[in-house]
Structures are given as C-alpha cells and as structure tokens.
Design an enzyme around this catalytic site. Structure first.
Site, PDB file in Angstrom:
ATOM      1  N   LYS A   1       9.352 -13.370  27.178  1.00  0.00           N
ATOM      2  CA  LYS A   1       8.986 -14.021  28.437  1.00  0.00           C
ATOM      3  C   LYS A   1       9.953 -13.624  29.550  1.00  0.00           C
ATOM      4  O   LYS A   1       9.526 -13.208  30.644  1.00  0.00           O
ATOM      5  CB  LYS A   1       8.980 -15.551  28.243  1.00  0.00           C
ATOM      6  CG  LYS A   1       8.497 -16.316  29.452  1.00  0.00           C
ATOM      7  CD  LYS A   1       8.814 -17.811  29.357  1.00  0.00           C
ATOM      8  CE  LYS A   1       7.966 -18.539  28.330  1.00  0.00           C
ATOM      9  NZ  LYS A   1       6.666 -18.983  28.887  1.00  0.00           N
TER      10      LYS A   1
ATOM     11  N   SER B   1       2.407  12.239  -9.713  1.00  0.00           N
ATOM     12  CA  SER B   1       1.785  11.172  -8.935  1.00  0.00           C
ATOM     13  C   SER B   1       2.543   9.891  -9.255  1.00  0.00           C
ATOM     14  O   SER B   1       2.605   9.469 -10.409  1.00  0.00           O
ATOM     15  CB  SER B   1       0.314  11.042  -9.307  1.00  0.00           C
ATOM     16  OG  SER B   1      -0.248   9.954  -8.629  1.00  0.00           O
TER      17      SER B   1
ATOM     18  N   TYR C   1       0.471  13.462  -0.517  1.00  0.00           N
ATOM     19  CA  TYR C   1      -0.653  12.548  -0.262  1.00  0.00           C
ATOM     20  C   TYR C   1      -0.344  11.140  -0.771  1.00  0.00           C
ATOM     21  O   TYR C   1       0.551  10.954  -1.591  1.00  0.00           O
ATOM     22  CB  TYR C   1      -1.947  13.065  -0.904  1.00  0.00           C
ATOM     23  CG  TYR C   1      -1.937  13.053  -2.414  1.00  0.00           C
ATOM     24  CD1 TYR C   1      -2.301  11.909  -3.125  1.00  0.00           C
ATOM     25  CD2 TYR C   1      -1.558  14.174  -3.139  1.00  0.00           C
ATOM     26  CE1 TYR C   1      -2.276  11.887  -4.505  1.00  0.00           C
ATOM     27  CE2 TYR C   1      -1.528  14.166  -4.515  1.00  0.00           C
ATOM     28  CZ  TYR C   1      -1.884  13.012  -5.197  1.00  0.00           C
ATOM     29  OH  TYR C   1      -1.852  12.980  -6.566  1.00  0.00           O
TER      30      TYR C   1
END
Lengths: 909, 909
Positions: free
Chosen positions: A29, A799, A886
């Site tokens: 603010k 992976s 990936y």
C-alpha cells in the site's frame, strides 16, 4: 538503535520519498501511494513508517523504538498539516488521519485499521462547525471511539459469535429509543453514545480514552504493529507462506470523506473485467457514503460506467427508467469526476502495465485515490489480459508469460463449482486438494458398486479409507474420489491426477464405516446413495449436489502455450498408461510419455487372473505359462499407446509394485480366486501370507522382481519390442524407451539391461527389422544417485522418480505421512510438503549429484523426471536449473508445466 | 598371446624360481613348495603353472594356450628328470608325477588331483622290477587309471549317492573272487582290473586310455584347469567370497611313495597344538602307507612324538605295552627321521613365524615334505599361539594383533556344541547365523509360554515366525531364539545379539503353525515341548538336545585385549539397555554406551500399561498424566545404567519406534487392555487401526514423535537429567549424551534439542547443580547426511544409525529383504549382505559426506556408529578409515571390535 536509518517516508501533492519498487520496505500500500504521487494521481497526503521499524519494534522493545521515530512522525504530521492546511488537534480546522497497516504481501482484513483519528471532545465540535455537518462529525467521533476501543484497548471480540461491548451499548440504546437503524440516532443520541463508550472503555481497560491526538496516534501505531502478531495474521501467513520477519508498514494519511453530501462519493474500480479479462473499465460507487458502505451491502452500489450500469440493470431486471433515476452510473451523475477517474485508471494501468484494482473517494467534488493494486482475476481473465496487453504492446512476450500463474491454469481445464452454490453449501470437512476439479455424485463405498451404479446411469463419488490398485476401474467411472487417509501422493491422488479426475484425499475428520455403509462427519451421518460434492482444487467436501460449470479452452490460451514452448528449453512429457490418457496429454501438448506404468494394465478384467496365476505358480515353468498368455495382451496395450504417441518417445517402466498388490486381501475374494485357479483356498492364503511385507515400499519390487524372476522382464520386453515392430511394419514410427525401475546398484541394472538388449536383438533379428530404442533407468533410490556414474556407463537415460526418492531421502512413507506432516508444516519444521514441491536442500541435492555423476560417464545422457513433482511449478523451475531435458506429469498438468518451463527459461536464462 | 610371460616356475633340490610371496601367481601350495626349497627343506622336485595361465586358458581357448606353454612344460619335466635321475615314460627308470591344483586361497577338496601319472602298460612293468614291488606298481596303475577316468574323462559320479563305474567293476570282481578287501586282490587280479577299466573308459567316453605319458600330462593339466569351473568349486567360491578371476595354479611334482615297505611312511604334523595352542610339536603318521590312508581311517594312525603317543594311549585306554609294540611313535620307530622332521618343523615355523600344518612322506628312509601351510586352529589356540610367539620374540605386538581373526573370538565368548554330538545330529534346517553360540531347549511358540516354562525350571527355545518388542521378556529367559522370517538385522537378531543370546533367524524351510503348535521341517513335525538345538554361529538347526561346552576367558586373551587397546584409535562402546548388559559390556572392555534404547524399557510389566495409557489418551493432558507416572520408573532405569557405566559416557536415544508397536495386535489382548483401562474395546481397536501404518519403517517415529508430542521428550529428558543429578549428589560421575533419533532436517533437530536444553537447564537450576551432558543426534536418514553441516551447527555429536541408513539408502526393508537378498548374493548382484557389512560404495559414501559436512561447521564434533555394523570387522575398518571416534556394538561383540579397531590402526596407520 541506528539513528541514521530512515524510518518514515513522506508523500503528498505529487511528491513522494518512496516509490513502487520499495514494497519490501514500505509495504504494498505504502509503495503504491508513493508511486501514485510520483505519476500525478491525486492521493491524500501522508507518510509511511517502514516494515523495518515493525521488526525493530518487536526486537528492541516498544519504548526505545517509538522514542526513536518520534521526530520523524511529528515531521510527517506537519507535512500533512501543511499540504491540507489543517492542524492536528486544531479545534477550528482539524486534521483527521487514518492509520492503516500495509505488508509487503496482501493480507486482506488480517490486520487493524483506525479511521478518523484526531477527534476529541473539542475537535469534534470544530469539525461539526467547519463542515456544517454536526451529525457526520459526531457519527465519526463515536465510530472512531469504537474502533479505538476495539483496536487499541483490545476490546474487539475474539470471534463473530462473541459479544462486542460497543454493539451491546448501541443495541440497548436503540431498544430504549424504540428505533431500528443507526441513521435514526439524533445528534444528541450520538453524543450520549460517546459518553457511554468512554465509560465502557475506562471500565474494561482501566484507562481513559485519550483526548490528546498524538497520544491517540502513538497508541494506534503501536496497535497496528501489534496486529502483525495477532493470531489470525499468523495463521494467514502460515497458510500463505509469508515469513514473519517481513513485518508490516504503517500508513498515516489525511482522512477524506465520501459522506459529505451529494458532491461526495466513494467506490472501487477495475481497469479491466476481473472475471472475463475483457478490456472494459468497470466498478461500483455510492454517493454520500464511506468505503465500508460499498462492501457492507446495506445499500445497492451503482455502476461507474453507463454501459456497465445498463448491463447490470438488464441482469437484475431493473427498468431503464428506474435505473437512470435510482441507480445512475457515475458517468451520468458525476460526468466530470468520471472522466477524471477514467483518465486516472488509464494512467495507472499504462504505468503498472497490469490490470488495477482501485479504491477512490470523492470529497465535495474532489477526487482522491486511496489505493491501487494488481487486481485479482480468474484464470480465464489472467490469460486474456496477458495476451491482450501483449497485443496492445503494453508488455512483451516474456512478460506475458511471466504474468501467468500456472496453478490458476487448472481453472481452465477443470470443472468448478458455481460460486453461489458454494456460498450456500454445507461443508462436511476438508482434505487435501489431491486432484483439481469439482464433482458431485452419490456415495458408494466400493469400486464394484461404483461400476454397478454407473452402469445404471448414476453419478457416483467413490468414498474409501484409502484406495488400492484393485479399485482402478471403479475410480475411472466415478465422478470423483474421496479418501479419509493418505496424502497428495497417495495411490488415490496419483491415479486421480493421472485420470484428470477430481479427488480429495486424507479427509481425516471424516470417518468411513464399510460395515454400516456410512460416512460420518461429526454428527452428520451420510449413507450409501446420498449426494456429496468434492472440490479437488481446495480439498473441500460438501453435503448435497452442487452446481458446476464446465471449462472451455480459449484461443488466447492456445497462443499463450505456443509462445511458451518457444521460450522453454525443458520439454514436457506426460505420465500415461492408456491410449486415452496419452491422446489427452498429446492434445495438451505433451512431447512424449515420460512414464507408462505397465502394472496398471495388469488390473483390468481378464488380465488379473493371469497375473495371479503367474504369481501363484510354483516354479518358473508355471510362471512362464501364465506370462505367455499375458504377452499378446500387453503387446496390444503397447500398440495402442505407441500409436497414440506416434513419432514421440514413450518411456515404459517395467513391472514395479510388489506382487502381493495383485493378490486379493479379503477371504471372499481369496475363495473366488482359489476356485478360478482350482487350488485349495489355503494355498492362496498361504501365498498371500508368504508374500506379505512389513514395509512394502522397501520390499520385493522394482528391478528386484525382474532379477529374481527374469522371465517377467523377458515377457514385458518382448511385448514392447513386438508392438514396436508390428507398428513399424504398418509404417508407424515408435521410440520406445525401456525403463528399469528401482535401480540401486549398477550390477542389478546391468542384469536387467542385458535381458532387455538380448531379447530385443533376438526379436529384431527374427523379424529382420531394425528399431531405435533406448534402455535406461528410474533414479529413485538414494544409493543410485551416489553410484550414478557407474550406472550411466550402461544406462542411456535417467528418469528421476522423485516420489520414491523423496520417501527414501526423508524416510517418509507417503502413505503414512499424514500422521505428522501437517504438524511439521504447522510448526515450520518443513517449508512445504516435500511430496508436492521438491525439497531442494535434500532431495534436490541428490538429483544434482546424480546429474553430475551421470554426465561424468555419459555426457549426452538423457535426463528427465517422472515423479509427481514434474507438474509442480517450483519443482519444474528447479529441474530447469539443474539442466534436465524434460519433466513428465499427468495429462492435465501438462499445460501448466509447459508454461512454468517457459517462465524458468525466461527467469534463469 | 604374450610369449614373454613366464608361465612355469621350477623348483627342486634347494632351488626355486618362485617364493612364498607369490601366492597370487603360484597359488598357496606352489608358493610354499618354492619357499621350502629356498630354505633347504627337502621337497620332491617339480614345477608350477601359474594362475594367470588358468585365466588365459578360459579366455583364449585351450588349444592356443596349451600350445603356448608346451616348451615350458617340457623344460619342467626335464628339470624333474634331471634331479630325480629318471625318465618320463622311461620303462626302466620311470618318472611318475602328481598333478595338483593350488589356488591362491585354500579350497580343500574342491578341485581335482591326479597321482601316479606317467604309468602305462610298459612303465608299470619297469616300475615293478625297479622297486621289486610289482603289487605296488599294479595297484598304483589301477588307481591312476581310475583317477584319470574320473577326472579327465568325466566319469566321476555327480554325488556320493550316484554310482561310480570303477567301484562297480571292483565290487563285481570281489564278488566273483569271494573276497572283501582291496588288499586281497592278487597281482593278476589287479592286472585284470586295469583291463576292465580301460574297456569301461573306452565304452563310456569313446576314447582310449592314453599310453603316451605326455598325452596323460596335458589332459591332466586341462582337467585341473577345468575343475576351477566345476559346480562345487563355484559354490565354494561363492560362499567364501573368492573371486573367479583368481584362477588356480597347477603343480606337477615327482611322486614319492610312503608305501615302499617299512622304511617308508607318511603323515601330517603341526608345529603347535591346533586345539589348545600349546607349543608342542605333534601329528600322526603311518608306516608303509600313502597319504590317503592317514585320513581314510582304515588303519589307526600313530602319534609322531613319544609324549603325544603316551597321551593318546591314556585317552584311548591302550596299555603302554600295547602302545609301544603296536602303535609306537615315530620318535621311537624312526628316531633319525623323527629328528630330521623335528628340525624341519622348527625351521618352517621359525621361517613362517606361524603355526604350520605339514604333510610329509618317507620313501625308503628319505624324508620329503609335500606341503606346508598356516595351520587352522581354534579360537583359543589362535590367541595362545599369537601371545606365545610374541613372548618368544618370533613376532611383535602388531603382528600378534594382526594374527587374530575377530570372528573366531566369538568362540571364546559363547558356548559351542560338542563336535562329536554334531556329527551324529539330525539337521532340521538352516537359517541365518543371527547371534552366535549354541543352545538346546524345548520348543515354545510364545513369549508367555517361554516365561511359564522357565519358571518351572525348564530350558526352552522360543520359536516364532518373527518376534516383536512384546516378546522381549520371553526372549530374555529362553536359551535361544529361532525365527522363520527376517534377516541378520531383524528384531530377533538385533535383540538376541544385544543379549548375547544364541539366535537363528529366517530359517525359511521351517514352518511354524501357531494354531497347531507345530514346527514343520519337510516331513518332520515337532511339537511344543520337543527338544531342538540351535547353532547361532552358523545357522544350523538340529533335532534333539546336543551337548554343549562352555567358554572360559584366558589370561592370554586379556593381555591381547590390553595390547589391542593401546594400538587402536577408534574406541569401542556398547549398545545396552539394561544395567546387566552394561556391566557385561564393561567387563568386555566397552568404553561407554553408544546406544541405550529407551523403548525396550517400556515393555516391562507394569510399564506397558502406562505406555498404552499414554498412547490411548485423547489429549495432551491425558498423555502428561501417564507420562508423570512413567517418569520415576524411567529415572530409576537410567540411575541403574549410569551407575553401571560410572565415569563413562552413556548415549541415551529418545523414544524411537512408532507408537503402534506398543499396542496389542490380537483381539484377546485388546480386550484385556480395554478392561484394564476401562474403555470399550472398540476404542482400542479404533486407535490401533488409526495408528497402524503401511510402512512403519518410514512412518511416525523417531523425533517425529517428539515433535508431535513434545511432552514425551520432556519426560524422557527429565528422567535422564534427574537420574544424573541424583547420582551426582551421591558422588557418582555420569556423562549423559542425549540422542535425538531419525533427524532429517536441522529444524526438527533444533526443536527437540531446545526441549532437551531447556528442560535440563531448568532442572539444574532447580537442584542447584551443574551437570556435563551433550545433545546430539542419530544420523540414519539419507537427507541428514546431505544437510549434516546445518545439523552440526547445534548438534554436539553424530551417531550413525547404519541399520536404518542402509535401509533407506538401498530402499531395502530389513524385515522383508529375505525375499530377494539371497538371490542377489547368489547372482553376485551384491558383494555382501549390506546389513552385515557396510556398503562402502553407497552407504559408506553417505557416511563420508556426513563426516565431512559435520566437521565443516563443528571441527570437534564427536562421531560414532551405533548400527549393527559397529560389530562387523570390515565395517569397523571402514569406520576407522573415515576417522570416526568410536563404534558401538552389542556386548558380546565388544572384544572383537576392540581387536579390529587395533588391526585397522596398524594396517591403515
């Protein structure tokens, strides 16, 4: 105490010491109030006390601190007095101020505010005569006194149910006077109220209500600081991950009044439509009113623009005649001020380059902006605004991409509940938001029942304590899934996300009784067939059926995604086990399958019997016999998936779960299977007992299965390679990547990889065809990260299975973590659920080690992640940072992942 | 093929190309034959074909390889011919040779040997006339032919049960001749046998028995190489961790004959007593006999020394008259040869500086040594010999220490079965050698029954599928424990080792039926009350009660241990939960307690009820109430342990196991507890259900308990500190080290450590006393190793819990690992059971990382290990190598650990 630290920043009349970049120091603010001054937007003058001061206040004790800022605050007041030509405490021409909190992050309504400060018994009289509005003056005074009592004297009731001592006095007064509304009070009544309030304040707090405006001010500043540490603020910060050390700023600002007659007004406005994103200035206002009246709902707010007003009238069934006389737009009633406001909003949006949410007040024909901030918006509006602003040249492509909150993209892909329906709905409980979307259905307690009921055309919610692989079919037909146990990566959660199906997991306050077929939520008991509704995006569980709205994908969304893909270096694949999921994910832009779990295929009808035969066989010959029958079935599964992903890589994980998962646990089912297989039930019971494990997570699974029963690996590889050969003969390109699960040592990987390569070579020779395929492994065991260099000598890809890696690195069972994880999050022992967001300091370091070690022996090794983290924004950013190729996630998380991949590339370069 | 590689090493007549240091290349036998030549011990001349040649033989194909060594072997034969003045194949003065395997590591009886090679139809006649002993010549010929048929022609039966074709012919001949013994065959009979053998060889193999000695020799060399890869050799190597690539050497050596009349003899001798270690030359011999006759048991062997002979006569009840006439010692019958042998054995021991096991033959008054090697010995002899040799100045302190095999020390501490009893015993099955020692007892199937029966003065073996903490009392009273499931670190194994109690775990071929109260081993069914015997040192389970012998600790042992402690830098502590265990360990030389598990105390009668009350409490108040009652009990436990360890550090681990371990699992017990606690049984069932976990290993345990229920930590710390204060007031010094289990993040450690420190400070202030104590943590979660630098900022010590760290680093549940670990060891996917010997490449690297990271932020951090590996020699060596301060192991493993610590310091410096 460092005296040279600047603690107070002035603003007003087009001048400001701060600016928009100083949010950390001045709060949101305060920074924006300063910035508005700098760009010539009219803002009541004032000053901001820094967030640093708030921290020192708690660290060094209030006396020291307040004494230290005394001069600066006085200077601030004088600054306001000078601009407004008033005097603080001056009885003829008094300055009144507001004292508001303002943290670096928005915490709406969590902290305290005091208005009209500066009034006392004399000043109120001065204000009455100055404004010629004694009623307003006395009303302001009694309101101030109440706020002061509540905020400074601690007389605020703890909850809405508790009694507010000031309201008690007001109600009593109304009763005595036989009136109903506050507006019915006479000036004398209001004066009497102030006297009663002062007495009450003294009685409850032992302190007099102070007449000295400065004393009022200091107490208010203290109270606002204190409110940073009030309970609801702390809870809010915990939920929203806002650190306590940020602190709040305090904004002291000259009061302006929208209730000074018909040339005064107050309102809120948006530069664009926060619901649809349309580029339409809009908002609501009220003549002769204060800010709180707009939100309180006692008067119907009017529209700011004429077109908005007409639209509102149409929707509300209000005639044009009634509208123009009773509810005219600001554009009509205050055309000049409207134009000034219109220019201000244009200026603000052009300056901030984002949709703004503004508060304004008109005092006696003069427009004041009280606040501007980034406007909250729906997912739809978020995408449209970003893409529109890009087209308008306000922002560039990178900025447009960074504007998107990946989590909000879910809204675009899943059903949501109608907002009005939610307001009226009865909440039964809350679980984890395991898989987003909204769903209603009739309660069923078993997967079989789910199938039966949906066969009859009914919509059901599958309610279980927890789910197991046997429930897959039932889960797939249900509208949604509710479990009372298990976390964000429990079986139910993982499978549901894969299916894009709404799921709430681990709703611990609900209790399922399978025997009685009931679901208990406190005193409420629901039965089979009763309707419930789930919000998988926030974990809420509601009684009854709620109205939902369906999603639609806009053109803007598609363009955004294309743009994102151009920026991203990290590719996005999907976790999919069926041709249907694969096709869905491909539509969402997946560039391949990163994880195809073969075991899910094992559960379908007709197969599970063969699988069980295989498991129950006494020797290799018996196993091979069952596997021979499974081979054509698996092969055709792979043909379907490979076809759906034509031309893209498909990573197939060999059998992973412990074999006991495939055997029935209930005696009835055991009898059935004994009958089917023609063996005594005792044999089945014994085998189930023999195979049972104390810690299945750490048991006989993954490549440990393939290394003890190599014939299983052989069959699966044969199915994969034969499927690829069959398709190649039909002209369909495939890129199988065969993934060996749960590798912990190079030796065990090599033994499996040898089977893969030998089987594939043999088949290719047999069929006289050459196939491209890769052999690699999941990295999900801590040890594998350590010896990754050795494994990478033969493995062509890694992976990361970060679910299991997180389980083992932390020693947390994802199925049992609900017992302590909530407490850990609550006590800040963990910054986030490590199963949702990758734990960078621990698990992340394991990944880094494996990446480094793996590339040491194979520089071009392909690296991906297929754990649930593959769909989590922060985790995707981490994956980008360590250079993975990936991420792979469930189909519905693919768009979000593509976006985050782009954001990461933009931010990290 | 590298022609320059030396493949054949000659020896004979005081000359040798090799020496004792070349065991890898020449095998143990070949290296020692060379060495004996070098030091002037008479050895029949010969040559050794290297182990490298064996490897090349398998790699490059036999033809290439054999052609390549042709010249060298011919040179070798000529070398022997020259020294012995004979000719290979010479019919007048023939050279006969033996062809023996000889690997770098001893593999007794696993590979093949051929004797008397060089005989053919003509040579046999020449030998007959040269020796004037045609019977011996023909007997040698038929024996050679049988050996050749068996070894070279593959006519050896696969097992002892199968038919040996040569024995069939011999038996038929005996039947035809109506004779019983081989010695009854006439020369003509023996000639006929050779003809029958030749026919049989041709019939079975399609090849003629070769008359060419060189052809015989080449085929024999090939056969010995081939025997390196026979099944029993492979199995033996697997069991004994001997790598296949070591290969075997082949020793070709001139034959000498101990059966050439009364001036010939053969025997085995030891330089010291292998049973007691006494410095007494001893051994057995037979006049006019071949080596195999000594071991075959057809004739009673005679003692070599006179004193040995007299001792033997006394033990055997043979009169001096009978002894001196029928069984005279060599010292009496061949005094000169005896003295020559005596000098040789002195020379050999002085040279090798260790007790030697020798084979010798006397041929016609000439002594030949055929072999010398390090003599096998009992644990007792091992210690005595090392300490005696030290005193004799043969070896120094370091050498004496290195002579000791830590595993054999167990023999000195535990009961063992009488050897004769074992020979006759019926084996029921085999499990893992979980805790050493020998025990017999009556079968009981529950801990309660174990207590009841022992109360009646009976000895019992507790037989369970697996044990749980509830069984502790029953385990402690049983003689031994047998489980049919679980590994070397299962509950049963760990607890039994802690108690020094014999245990066989995971005996998978045995089946327990609790309902029928039976133990099945194949067709044998045993019932409750039947006797069985367990050998916890090798895992054997026997039917019936077997005789045991008790251990006693010698003075030599104590001296050895003192010496070891001076060498070691790594200290040895113990894992102990009771004052009794603590005292035992202290007697065994433990320098403190490295792990005191508080949960074991929770199971004792009178406590478990309070523990359950605590767990079943609805809120903190209820928990505190139960904890208040537990406090004095725990405090007095700690007082007992601290007193026993006065002046030494005691590491107390705070509560670790998941709470459900304390709740009863059977409905009857649940009813009991419901009654005791005065709640409905449904409440208990529900709570047990609520607390149950899918993977308890990764569940709500360790510091996760203390962080969710801080009041538990508070109580335990209070008990520890109050105990220490009470003792200090009595003048007893204590050094408590409070250990927080299962730390994964610095934050969760700090939260617990704060409770520890605050509670301790408060108590010390209250009692106005200052205590020394340390606060630290177990490192057993992979993540803790990664963030160890952060944890060490506040933790004063790390103790590696390598059991759990191994479980999580590998992702192996130690309770379930039996399903695949045996296969993995079998297939060489793992070099060793990682729960027994630390996995240096994986878990070891985690430890290294934690050590490095921990010392980064606290250079003087105290580092120890308290997992089961703390008692394993290889693991202790690793702990020394990474610079830990101490290892901690169960009391009975303390002496071995002290020894290995010294050995590691000597070897690694």
């Amino acid at each position: 105490m460092k005296n040279h630290v600047k603690r107070v920043y002035l603003f007003g009349n087009g001048f400001a010491e701060g600016d928009a970049s100083m949010k950390e120091l001045l709060g949101g603010k305060g920074a924006n109030l300063a910035e508005m001054n700098r760009i010539g937007v009219p803002v009541p003058p004032g000053f901001t006390i820094t967030t640093e001061t708030c921290n020192d206040y708690f660290k060094m004790g209030r006396e020291n601190l307040l004494a230290n800022i005394n001069d600066a605050v006085q200077t601030g007041i004088k600054h306001i007095e000078k601009i407004t030509n008033t005097g603080f405490g001056n009885t003829l021409n008094p300055l009144l101020v507001s004292v508001r909190s303002g943290a670096p992050a928005s915490m709406p309504g969590m902290m305290d505010t005091i208005l009209n400060l500066g009034l006392n018994d004399e000043v109120v009289e001065g204000m009455a005569s100055k404004t010629a509005n004694p009623r307003a003056a006395w009303d302001s005074y009694r309101r101030f006194m109440q706020m002061y009592g509540e905020v400074v004297m601690g007389m605020k009731p703890a909850s809405n149910q508790d009694i507010n001592p000031f309201e008690v006095i007001i109600e009593q007064k109304k009763k005595d006077l036989h009136i109903e509304l506050d507006t019915d009070f006479s000036i004398a009544d209001l004066k009497e109220l102030t006297i009663a309030f002062r007495k009450k304040i003294f009685k409850d707090s032992g302190q007099e209500f102070p007449q000295d405006p400065y004393k009022q001010l200091w107490n208010a500043i203290e109270a606002v600081f204190d409110s940073w540490m009030n309970e609801r603020a702390i809870i809010y910060r915990n939920i929203n991950h806002i650190p306590a050390h940020w602190g709040t700023a305090v904004n002291v600002q000259a009061m302006v009044f929208g209730n000074m007659g018909n040339t005064s007004a107050t309102g809120v406005a948006f530069t664009r439509d926060p619901a649809t994103g349309e580029n339409l200035f809009n908002g609501e206002y009220l003549v002769n009113a204060q800010g709180e009246d707009v939100v309180a709902g006692t008067r119907t707010p009017q529209q700011i623009t004429l077109s908005g007003s007409k639209h509102w009238a149409m929707l509300s069934g209000v005639s044009e005649e009634e509208r123009s006389s009773n509810y005219p737009s600001m554009e009509e009633s205050m055309p000049e001020l409207y134009h000034e406001l219109f220019e201000v909003q244009q200026k603000l949006e052009a300056h901030y380059k984002d949709m703004q949410d503004m508060e304004f007040t008109v005092q006696e024909g003069k427009l004041w902006l009280l606040q501007t901030r980034r406007g909250k918006r729906t997912g739809e509006a978020m995408v449209k605004i970003a893409m529109d602003m890009l087209q308008e040249g306000l922002i560039n492509q990178q900025e447009a991409i960074l504007r998107i909150d990946a989590k909000k993209l879910d809204e675009l892909l899943h059903s949501v509940f109608d907002e009005n329906a939610i307001k009226k709905a009865e909440v039964l409980g809350k679980g984890l938001p395991a898989s987003p979307g909204a769903a209603s259905g009739m309660i069923v307690f078993s997967a079989e029942e789910a199938e039966q009921m949906t066969d009859q055309g009914k919509e059901v919610i599958l309610v279980r304590i927890e789910t197991s692989p046997e429930d897959i079919k039932g889960m797939s037909v249900a509208e949604g899934i509710l479990t009372t146990r298990g976390g964000m990566t429990s079986h139910a959660a993982v499978v549901a996300r894969g299916m894009g199906k709404c799921c709430v997991s681990g709703a611990g306050n609900l209790r399922v009784d399978y025997k009685k077929q009931t679901l208990k939520a406190g005193d409420i008991i629901l039965h089979r067939g009763d309707w419930i509704s789930l919000n998988g995006s926030n974990g809420q569980v509601y009684k009854d059926k709620l109205k939902t709205t369906k999603p639609k994908l806009s053109g803007a969304f598609k363009k955004l995604m294309q743009m994102a893909d151009k920026q991203a270096t990290l590719q996005v694949r999907t976790n999919a086990d069926t041709p249907h999921d694969a096709a869905t994910a491909r539509e969402f832009g997946a560039m391949g399958i990163g994880l195809c779990r073969t075991e899910h295929m094992f559960f379908e009808a007709g197969r599970i019997k063969l699988v069980r035969e295989m498991i129950l066989a006494e020797d290799e010959k018996g196993r091979r016999n069952a596997l021979d029958q499974l081979l054509p079935i698996q092969r055709s599964d792979f043909e379907g998936i490979f076809k759906a992903m034509q031309g893209l890589p498909v990573t197939v994980r060999l059998l992973d779960p412990p074999l006991h998962e495939f055997l029935p646990k209930e005696i009835e089912q055991q009898r059935d299977i004994a009958k089917t297989l023609g063996v005594p039930v005792e044999t089945i019971i014994q085998k189930v007992e023999d195979l049972s494990e104390l810690n299945p997570m750490l048991g006989h699974r993954g490549c440990r299965l393939g290394n003890t029963y190599p014939e299983i690996t052989e069959m699966q590889v044969r199915a994969i390679i034969e499927a690829a050969i069959n398709l190649k003969e039909q002209g369909v390109d495939t890129l199988p990547e065969i993934m060996i699960p749960l590798t912990g040592t190079a030796a065990e990987y090599n033994m499996q990889a040898d089977i893969v390569k030998e089987t594939a070579q043999m088949l290719m020779k047999e069929r006289n065809i050459t196939l491209k395929f890769k052999t690699g492994t999941m990295i999900e065991i801590p040890r594998a990260c350590i010896v990754a260099a050795e494994i990478a000598k033969t493995a062509e890809f890694f992976s990361f299975g970060t679910n299991d890696l997180t389980q083992m690195t932390f020693g947390y069972s994802r199925d049992d973590v609900a017992k302590f994880l909530p407490v850990y999050l609550d006590k800040h022992l963990l910054p986030a659920d490590p199963f949702q967001t990758i734990d960078v300091d621990g698990v992340g370091q394991m990944l880094k080690m494996a990446v480094k070690n793996g590339r040491l022996s194979r520089p071009d090794i392909k690296l991906g992640i297929c754990g649930e983290h593959g769909g989590d924004p922060k985790s995707i950013e981490f994956c980008h940072s360590i250079g993975l190729n990936y991420v792979s996630c469930s189909p519905y998380r693919v768009p979000g992942a593509r976006l985050v991949a782009a954001q990461a590339a933009i931010r990290q370069g």
